[in-house]
Write a protein that holds these residues in place. Structure first.
Motif, PDB file in Angstrom:
ATOM      1  N   LYS A  89       0.832  -1.195   0.000  1.00 42.95           N
ATOM      2  CA  LYS A  89       0.000   0.000   0.000  1.00 42.95           C
ATOM      3  C   LYS A  89       0.870   1.248   0.000  1.00 42.95           C
ATOM      4  O   LYS A  89       2.025   1.220   0.436  1.00 42.95           O
ATOM      5  CB  LYS A  89      -0.925   0.012   1.232  1.00 42.95           C
ATOM      6  CG  LYS A  89      -1.889  -1.152   1.306  1.00 42.95           C
ATOM      7  CD  LYS A  89      -2.779  -1.044   2.532  1.00 42.95           C
ATOM      8  CE  LYS A  89      -3.767  -2.212   2.611  1.00 42.95           C
ATOM      9  NZ  LYS A  89      -4.635  -2.125   3.798  1.00 42.95           N
ATOM     10  N   ASP A  90       0.274   2.349  -0.495  1.00 40.67           N
ATOM     11  CA  ASP A  90       1.002   3.617  -0.459  1.00 40.67           C
ATOM     12  C   ASP A  90       0.784   4.288   0.887  1.00 40.67           C
ATOM     13  O   ASP A  90       0.152   3.727   1.791  1.00 40.67           O
ATOM     14  CB  ASP A  90       0.568   4.518  -1.617  1.00 40.67           C
ATOM     15  CG  ASP A  90      -0.925   4.836  -1.579  1.00 40.67           C
ATOM     16  OD1 ASP A  90      -1.551   4.637  -0.515  1.00 40.67           O
ATOM     17  OD2 ASP A  90      -1.460   5.280  -2.598  1.00 40.67           O
ATOM     18  N   ASN A  91       1.274   5.517   1.028  1.00 41.07           N
ATOM     19  CA  ASN A  91       1.182   6.223   2.306  1.00 41.07           C
ATOM     20  C   ASN A  91      -0.256   6.549   2.703  1.00 41.07           C
ATOM     21  O   ASN A  91      -0.543   6.777   3.884  1.00 41.07           O
ATOM     22  CB  ASN A  91       2.007   7.509   2.249  1.00 41.07           C
ATOM     23  CG  ASN A  91       3.493   7.218   2.101  1.00 41.07           C
ATOM     24  OD1 ASN A  91       3.978   6.174   2.543  1.00 41.07           O
ATOM     25  ND2 ASN A  91       4.224   8.148   1.486  1.00 41.07           N
ATOM     26  N   ASP A  92      -1.148   6.595   1.723  1.00 46.44           N
ATOM     27  CA  ASP A  92      -2.551   6.893   1.998  1.00 46.44           C
ATOM     28  C   ASP A  92      -3.386   5.640   2.247  1.00 46.44           C
ATOM     29  O   ASP A  92      -4.595   5.729   2.449  1.00 46.44           O
ATOM     30  CB  ASP A  92      -3.157   7.681   0.837  1.00 46.44           C
ATOM     31  CG  ASP A  92      -2.487   9.035   0.644  1.00 46.44           C
ATOM     32  OD1 ASP A  92      -2.087   9.627   1.662  1.00 46.44           O
ATOM     33  OD2 ASP A  92      -2.356   9.478  -0.511  1.00 46.44           O
ATOM     34  N   GLY A  93      -2.740   4.484   2.196  1.00 45.90           N
ATOM     35  CA  GLY A  93      -3.452   3.242   2.435  1.00 45.90           C
ATOM     36  C   GLY A  93      -4.078   2.616   1.209  1.00 45.90           C
ATOM     37  O   GLY A  93      -4.800   1.621   1.329  1.00 45.90           O
ATOM     38  N   ASN A  94      -3.819   3.174   0.043  1.00 46.24           N
ATOM     39  CA  ASN A  94      -4.350   2.606  -1.194  1.00 46.24           C
ATOM     40  C   ASN A  94      -3.521   1.400  -1.622  1.00 46.24           C
ATOM     41  O   ASN A  94      -2.288   1.431  -1.539  1.00 46.24           O
ATOM     42  CB  ASN A  94      -4.340   3.658  -2.305  1.00 46.24           C
ATOM     43  CG  ASN A  94      -5.205   4.857  -1.970  1.00 46.24           C
ATOM     44  OD1 ASN A  94      -6.327   4.707  -1.494  1.00 46.24           O
ATOM     45  ND2 ASN A  94      -4.681   6.058  -2.205  1.00 46.24           N
TER      46      ASN A  94
END
Length: 259
Positions: A31-36
């Protein structure tokens, strides 16, 4: 192939698995930093190896081994363009058999209770119809078990989860408050609460100091009585009962059984 979402990719692979005859599960992802979710791997439920069983070796019934290091999987990646693109796919299975089409509806990933079915199950239960009869009724409605979308065990699990949720939201707060107050007033007061794997309360047991003393004197014979029923759900209110030296009934303990 590309998919708009991770869920769409899962549904596609699960539909493919139903035709072929195996169950799937989500494995690892990043996941990326935004949780995606950036990538996800879907695999056969038989992939991997079970860890060493650390439980008591005296356990009589162990769960059957299903992990066979199967290598079937599909990996999707959304790092470029935002859509989930299939970047790797392994079709071959090893170490286990595939099920026939008439049994694929029993596979874990293929079983699901829809919102409408959940409402129907609740209404059937409120009518006092037992789970087995209720399941047979739903099977007759859709023309076969393979068309229901779940099995009897899922039916029972749903009812159980609803009941434990109800006690968590309603009865539990008052019951715990009462038991804690009784324990503070009586040092010999004892209570125990049993929970399931989801930390939802299933059973409550309690006894006060007088009950403990009575059991010490008159506990030669003990009757476990579950003939009492509480409220419309018919949950058993169980009593541990004995007889004293005056041939009077004495209570050694009580339990409210939700499971």
């Amino acid at each position: 192939m590309k998919f708009e979402s991770e869920k769409a990719a899962y549904n596609f692979y699960n539909d493919y698995a139903r035709v072929v005859g195996f169950s799937i599960r989500r494995r690892n992802c990043h996941k990326d930093n935004d949780g995606n979710i950036l990538d996800r791997t879907f695999c056969c439920s038989c992939q991997g190896v079970r860890e060493k069983d650390k439980r008591d070796p005296c356990i009589k019934s162990h769960r059957p081994e299903i992990r066979t290091e199967c290598c079937a999987e599909m990996k999707v990646n959304a790092r470029e363009g935002g859509k989930f693109k299939v970047v790797s796919f392994t079709a071959a299975h090893n170490g286990h058999n595939l099920v026939s089409p008439n049994k694929s509806h029993r596979l874990r990933s293929q079983r699901k209770i829809s919102t409408g079915q959940a409402m129907q199950i609740s209404n059937i239960d409120k009518s006092g119809i037992p789970p087995k009869a209720g399941m047979n009724y739903m099977v007759s409605q859709v023309g076969g078990r393979e068309n229901v979308g779940f099995i009897l065990e899922d039916y029972k699990n749903y009812l159980r989860s609803q009941r434990t949720m109800n006690i968590k939201k309603g009865d539990t707060g008052g019951a715990l408050e009462y038991l804690q107050q009784m324990q503070s007033d009586d040092p010999n007061f004892f209570y125990a609460i049993q929970v399931d794997s989801g930390d939802l309360i299933t059973n409550i047991f309690w006894e006060d100091g007088q009950m403990v003393a009575d059991y010490e004197y008159f506990g030669d014979v003990l009757c476990f009585d579950t003939t009492y029923r509480k409220n419309k759900e018919g949950r058993p209110f169980a009593l541990f009962v004995g007889v004293n030296h005056h041939k009077q009934t004495v209570i050694f303990g009580a339990a409210l059984l939700y499971e």
